[in-house]
Design a protein around this motif. Sequence first.
Motif, PDB file in Angstrom:
ATOM      1  N   UNK A  80      27.626 -48.225  26.369  1.00 51.22           N
ATOM      2  CA  UNK A  80      26.591 -49.050  25.747  1.00 51.22           C
ATOM      3  C   UNK A  80      27.149 -49.951  24.645  1.00 51.22           C
ATOM      4  N   UNK A  89      16.345 -50.071  25.395  1.00 51.72           N
ATOM      5  CA  UNK A  89      15.970 -48.712  24.977  1.00 51.72           C
ATOM      6  C   UNK A  89      14.449 -48.549  24.969  1.00 51.72           C
ATOM      7  N   UNK A 136      15.466 -42.414  16.248  1.00 53.65           N
ATOM      8  CA  UNK A 136      16.929 -42.376  16.180  1.00 53.65           C
ATOM      9  C   UNK A 136      17.558 -43.108  17.363  1.00 53.65           C
ATOM     10  N   UNK A 137      16.827 -43.223  18.486  1.00 54.87           N
ATOM     11  CA  UNK A 137      17.411 -43.874  19.667  1.00 54.87           C
ATOM     12  C   UNK A 137      17.654 -45.358  19.417  1.00 54.87           C
ATOM     13  N   UNK A 159      24.712 -39.248  15.284  1.00 50.15           N
ATOM     14  CA  UNK A 159      23.450 -38.786  14.716  1.00 50.15           C
ATOM     15  C   UNK A 159      23.320 -37.275  14.807  1.00 50.15           C
ATOM     16  N   UNK A 211      11.885 -41.197  20.023  1.00 56.07           N
ATOM     17  CA  UNK A 211      12.655 -40.809  18.848  1.00 56.07           C
ATOM     18  C   UNK A 211      13.214 -42.076  18.184  1.00 56.07           C
ATOM     19  N   UNK A 269      21.189 -48.560   7.501  1.00 53.23           N
ATOM     20  CA  UNK A 269      19.785 -48.222   7.676  1.00 53.23           C
ATOM     21  C   UNK A 269      19.161 -47.990   6.310  1.00 53.23           C
ATOM     22  N   UNK A 301      17.897 -46.700  16.507  1.00 51.38           N
ATOM     23  CA  UNK A 301      18.905 -46.780  15.437  1.00 51.38           C
ATOM     24  C   UNK A 301      20.304 -46.617  16.030  1.00 51.38           C
ATOM     25  N   UNK A 302      20.432 -45.655  16.950  1.00 47.19           N
ATOM     26  CA  UNK A 302      21.736 -45.451  17.583  1.00 47.19           C
ATOM     27  C   UNK A 302      22.149 -46.723  18.326  1.00 47.19           C
ATOM     28  N   UNK A 303      21.193 -47.358  18.996  1.00 45.41           N
ATOM     29  CA  UNK A 303      21.518 -48.586  19.730  1.00 45.41           C
ATOM     30  C   UNK A 303      21.973 -49.676  18.766  1.00 45.41           C
ATOM     31  N   UNK A 304      21.254 -49.822  17.646  1.00 42.96           N
ATOM     32  CA  UNK A 304      21.640 -50.822  16.652  1.00 42.96           C
ATOM     33  C   UNK A 304      23.018 -50.497  16.098  1.00 42.96           C
ATOM     34  N   UNK A 313      20.883 -41.717  24.899  1.00 49.64           N
ATOM     35  CA  UNK A 313      19.804 -42.428  25.585  1.00 49.64           C
ATOM     36  C   UNK A 313      19.425 -41.653  26.843  1.00 49.64           C
TER      37      UNK A 313
END
Lengths: 363, 303
Positions: free
Chosen positions: A99, B218, B199-200, A82, B197, A53, B202-205, A88
Amino acid sequence: MPPLVEIQEVTRRFGALAAVDNVSLEIAEGEFLALLGPSGCGKTTLMRLIAGFGAADSGRILIGGRDMADVPPYERPVNMMFQSHALFPHMSVESNIAFGLARAGMSKGDMGRRVAEMLRLVQMEGFGARRPHQLSGGQSQRVALARALARRPRLLLLDEPLAALDRKLREETQFELKAVQRELGTAFMLVTHDQGEAMAMAGRIAVMRAGAIAQTGSPREIYESPASRFVAEFVGGINLFEAVVVSFAGGIASARLDGASDFVFTARCSSPLAAGQKTALAVRPESIVITRTGGAPPAPGALRGEVVDTAFLGGIFHARVKLASGFVVLSALSGPAAAELGLTRGDSVDASIGPGGGRILAS
Amino acid sequence: MSAGRGSLVERAAIVLPFVWLAVFFAAPFLIVVKISLSQAALAQPPYAPVFELSEGLGALRAGLRELSFSAYAALAEDALYLRAYLSSLWIAGLATALTLCAAYPLAFAMARAPAHWQPHLVMLAIAPFWTSFLIRVYAWIAILRDEGLLNRALAGIGFITEPLHIFATDTAVLIGIVYSYLPFMVLPLYSALARQDPALTEAAADLGAKPLACFWRITFPLSRPGILAGSLLVFIPAAGEFVIPDLLGGSDTLMIGKVLWSEFFDNRDWPAACAAAIVLLALLLIPLALWERTRSAEPVGGR
Ligand SMILES: Nc1ncnc2c1ncn2[C@@H]1O[C@H](COP(=O)(O)OP(=O)(O)OP(=O)(O)O)[C@@H](O)[C@H]1O
Ligand SMILES: [Mg+2]
């Protein structure tokens, strides 16, 4: 074996600010590295660079020997837990954990087995059908851990994962995380600004300051041989005596304490010092030895003072001793030793540095 | 004492919205219901019975006996109404879907724009409201006419030789509705997307989802409350829309708003117009109420 992650002279700027400033760091396969530093020193930024990122302004990041410059986050063999957990909200716990597996094209059956295995690993069996908003902070943290580990990454990045937990849960979770790390053999990189957490969990600590790495080493090295005043002060309690270098030869330095002309201390020092240079003598509280004065003048190497404060912390005992120079020394004594001395406020004592107990700091 | 005053304020805070609803919603609604149950008459007002408080309870009771469902029966007998309802719902539904397609990318871009731009973008999204709705719809006539801006521009670049007949068709009505109601769709979508958010995704990526999967798994599902709110805000007024079909639509554009208008002003049949309005309301509200019911029966979901 080459290191799992090689960070080579990486810099990341936000405007004029170098949030990560020429950092070089290696992470070995299966190791537990803690990235320790005060708030705003660039820990999250560095971790996010590893996860993909944001791009480095200069330098390279290699994972498994491969340059990650053009590799998007979804293709990197690392996973991140995180700080906000980022579960989610519209998916069950099970679907959250599955996921990443579904994205990797895992079959339904394997996926079910892996999800069950992960739930067992984080002791959340029976919670699979819950939604994230039906979990407590500690439970959602476990789910986030399970989700990040489900893909069996080679490196797990954890950004202050325990920050939201109360102290007791936090200490329990520290041990659980360590156990999980040992069981899976995955390399962990844990970001924290809590030195106790870093010491408790990591095999190796990298201390960061203002975007740069100040020191890396085992918790013991960092604690016992801090490379700089910053590291010495940041990691654990410390007594810092201002001093002037008298001589330096063959890695051994001698320094004279300010305000005590006859007190010269000799110790190993990692980097060369010039005579006359200002430095500091760092002594951990538990290396300060205290004896009651027997009327006689203090022995060589000891400084006379008066106890100004005592505190019993359960197991250890803290005494603050005000020296003639006005400097207040903190001494930590074990419970039995303190009981034997029976110190109280106003007692006249001699303080000295125990064997192997002091470090002359290079900067 | 202060506690007593506090509870008075609290009570007022609870009661006031109900008073507001009673005065501005329930009372007009009851009047419309009453007229819908009356009979058309050559009188002023053009229906009977008329309740006069001064005539006393006896007259009121006699009047109540005169009420009947004849206007509703007439609605049911005339196929024109059924066709108008179906056509209204179809046009409103299609327009809602088109508005959603146009609004989503806009709202998405707004929500992902730099934070300091976003208030200005929101202002721009509602900027059309500074001009009269009527004038903006008129402007579309100038654009869509056979010799209008659009046809001249297309002919100018050699794209067409014959003008496109858009004006006075259902297509023009759709364009008008999509244009007019776009902000009502953009704003709830924007607020749903901006609230997410980051971050959601980003978390998925991080978990291996490519950008498209991030969006469909998402971002999109989490924006559903915004999609729903926006769709209702567009669909409900569009179904009863009168001005747009009247100005942009053709003589064959059949919408219940136009039928209502002609019952009121051409036929002076107020009971029929009111009955048509009540049926439209029921058509819109009953599915909504059912949907609310199924949703509240679900275990608490979403956020
Ligand atoms: N997107 C950004 N834009 C501008 N500046 C940023 C951005 N992200 C971080 N910074 C700045 O970079 C520096 C490092 O931030 P970072 O989040 O990496 O700190 P940190 O060590 O993780 O701190 P903490 O312990 O508080 O989480 C900070 O001064 C921060 O203000
Ligand atoms: Mg951080």
